[in-house]
Design a protein around this motif. Structure first.
Motif, PDB file in Angstrom:
ATOM      1  N   TRP A  56       0.943  -1.234  -0.047  1.00  0.00           N
ATOM      2  CA  TRP A  56      -0.040  -0.058   0.125  1.00  0.00           C
ATOM      3  C   TRP A  56       0.776   1.193   0.098  1.00  0.00           C
ATOM      4  N   PRO A  97      -3.463   1.914   5.955  1.00  0.00           N
ATOM      5  CA  PRO A  97      -4.727   1.674   5.666  1.00  0.00           C
ATOM      6  C   PRO A  97      -5.128   0.668   6.944  1.00  0.00           C
ATOM      7  N   VAL A 137      -7.682  -3.928   4.847  1.00  0.00           N
ATOM      8  CA  VAL A 137      -8.874  -3.983   4.057  1.00  0.00           C
ATOM      9  C   VAL A 137      -8.725  -3.727   2.624  1.00  0.00           C
ATOM     10  N   SER A 138      -7.933  -2.927   2.056  1.00  0.00           N
ATOM     11  CA  SER A 138      -7.640  -2.529   0.705  1.00  0.00           C
ATOM     12  C   SER A 138      -7.045  -3.744  -0.143  1.00  0.00           C
ATOM     13  N   ALA A 176     -13.955   1.516   4.099  1.00  0.00           N
ATOM     14  CA  ALA A 176     -13.924   2.236   2.662  1.00  0.00           C
ATOM     15  C   ALA A 176     -14.383   3.368   2.559  1.00  0.00           C
ATOM     16  N   ILE A 182      -9.042   2.590  -0.315  1.00  0.00           N
ATOM     17  CA  ILE A 182      -9.947   1.138  -0.331  1.00  0.00           C
ATOM     18  C   ILE A 182     -11.012   1.052  -1.287  1.00  0.00           C
TER      19      ILE A 182
END
Length: 392
Positions: A56, A97, A137-138, A176, A182
């Protein structure tokens, strides 16, 4: 002191301004930020591996190309290194993230802030593998989320799986909305799709005589518990609603006595507690008025025998319910406190009360009633429909 990486192309503003303008950052290394050359001031960018084959990126801040560094918004090469390390190691809460575990924690806090029950978020965390909980989560994929859902098949009921996955989807969607990085919402929309035909209504419906026997057994246990059970049998309310009733909610001095029943915390959106009138019998109203005595209007209406409020979250009502069910000659593995709610709903349906009225009184919805009590609705509609038949 640990050695700090150097880069002749990035250390000075003069060298940086000679680089080509482009979106892709120049000179990424494992422990130092990259530099995104812009028309104006450039940006320092950190890129961090997640340990699962992905990575990320996050903008650290502006480069000191045209202004002096302040260590907060504008950074020199050396300051950007320190900030990048802080972001990569998770010391900057707003930098990296959120992981799945952190998304669930945020969702739980959001539920509490909206006066909703966080129980489902807690259950999701219990079934979450550690590796998946630590993943950003991404970087989630539909395949691994589907694997999580499918791994629960056979361990818990399909309806419970759908309930858990619904809570996980809500947590990921909340994460998100709060982080524009995300962008993989399709992963949980596809991977956590609900299992088909999972809702099987197994509502235990008691006859009127069985309800009377159960209420009598509850009063034999003690009058306080008897009032709780009798209120459930007459109103069809949930235990959480009955526990929140206050003395002021009893309107016994009317020709048509009623309770101003507080709403539950089920459903979507902000769970603001409202009160709706629910009719009760004159007999129950008299008993409740006698039990309330001269207590303050804000005191709980229904109390335990020791004078303390009922606390449904501790399941303090279950043991006496089991004893009362047995005393009534019923099976405690089949008949529960909720059987009184189901029986009250079915009694109203068979009496011809409109579904919209029933839904309002028991704090539910017409679609939920149709789904859970469809067989009884069909029985009633059959009887009503026969009134219009022409016998030839």
């Amino acid at each position: 002191m640990a050695r700090r990486p150097r880069s002749a192309r990035l250390e000075t503003r003069t060298a940086r301004l000679k680089l080509a303008v482009r979106k892709k950052p120049h000179h990424f290394t494992a422990i130092s930020p990259g530099y995104r050359r812009c028309v104006g001031a450039g940006r320092w960018v950190v890129k961090v591996a997640d340990g699962h084959g992905g990575s990320w990126t996050k903008v650290v801040g502006l480069a000191d190309d045209h202004e002096n560094a302040d260590g907060e918004h504008i950074f020199s090469w050396w300051q950007a290194q320190d900030k990048a390390r802080s972001l990569a190691r998770g010391k900057d809460a707003g930098g990296r993230p959120a992981t799945v575990a952190e998304a669930l924690a945020d969702y739980e806090a959001d539920l509490i802030a909206r006066s909703a029950s966080p129980a489902n978020a807690c259950r999701v965390r219990y079934h979450l593998p550690p590796a998946l909980a630590a993943k950003p989560v991404s970087l989630l994929t539909a395949r691994e989320l589907k694997h999580l859902r499918d791994s629960l098949v056979g361990k818990i009921k399909p309806s419970s799986i759908n309930r858990l996955m619904k809570g996980l989807k809500a947590a990921l969607a909340l994460a998100a909305r709060h982080d524009s990085r995300i962008g993989n919402a399709n992963a949980w929309k596809v991977g956590l799709e609900a299992l088909p035909d999972a809702h099987t209504a197994r509502n235990v419906i008691l006859s009127d005589d069985e309800v009377r026997a159960l209420v009598a057994a509850a009063h034999a246990e003690n009058d306080a518990f008897g009032l709780l059970v009798e209120c459930a049998a007459v109103t069809g309310a949930r235990i959480s609603q009955l526990a929140r009733l206050e003395v002021a909610d009893l309107q016994a001095d009317r020709a048509d006595p009623r309770l101003m029943m507080p709403s539950s915390r089920k459903g979507k959106g902000v769970k603001r507690i409202t009160r709706r009138p629910v009719p009760i019998t004159a007999t129950l109203a008299a008993r409740l008025q006698q039990a309330a005595g001269d207590r303050a209007r804000t005191d709980p209406l229904l109390m335990r025998a020791d004078g303390t409020p009922w606390r449904p979250e501790t399941a303090d009502y279950r043991v006496p319910v089991i004893r009362a069910v047995r005393s009534a000659g019923l099976n405690p593995t089949v008949v529960t406190f909720y059987s009184l709610r189901h029986s009250a709903v079915v009694r109203a349906i068979l009496a011809g009360v409109p579904l919209r009225v029933i839904a309002a009184q028991v704090d539910s919805s017409v679609p939920m009633l149709e789904k859970a009590y469809s067989a009884f609705i069909l029985d009633h509609s059959d009887a009503v429909g026969r009134l219009g038949l022409l016998d030839l």
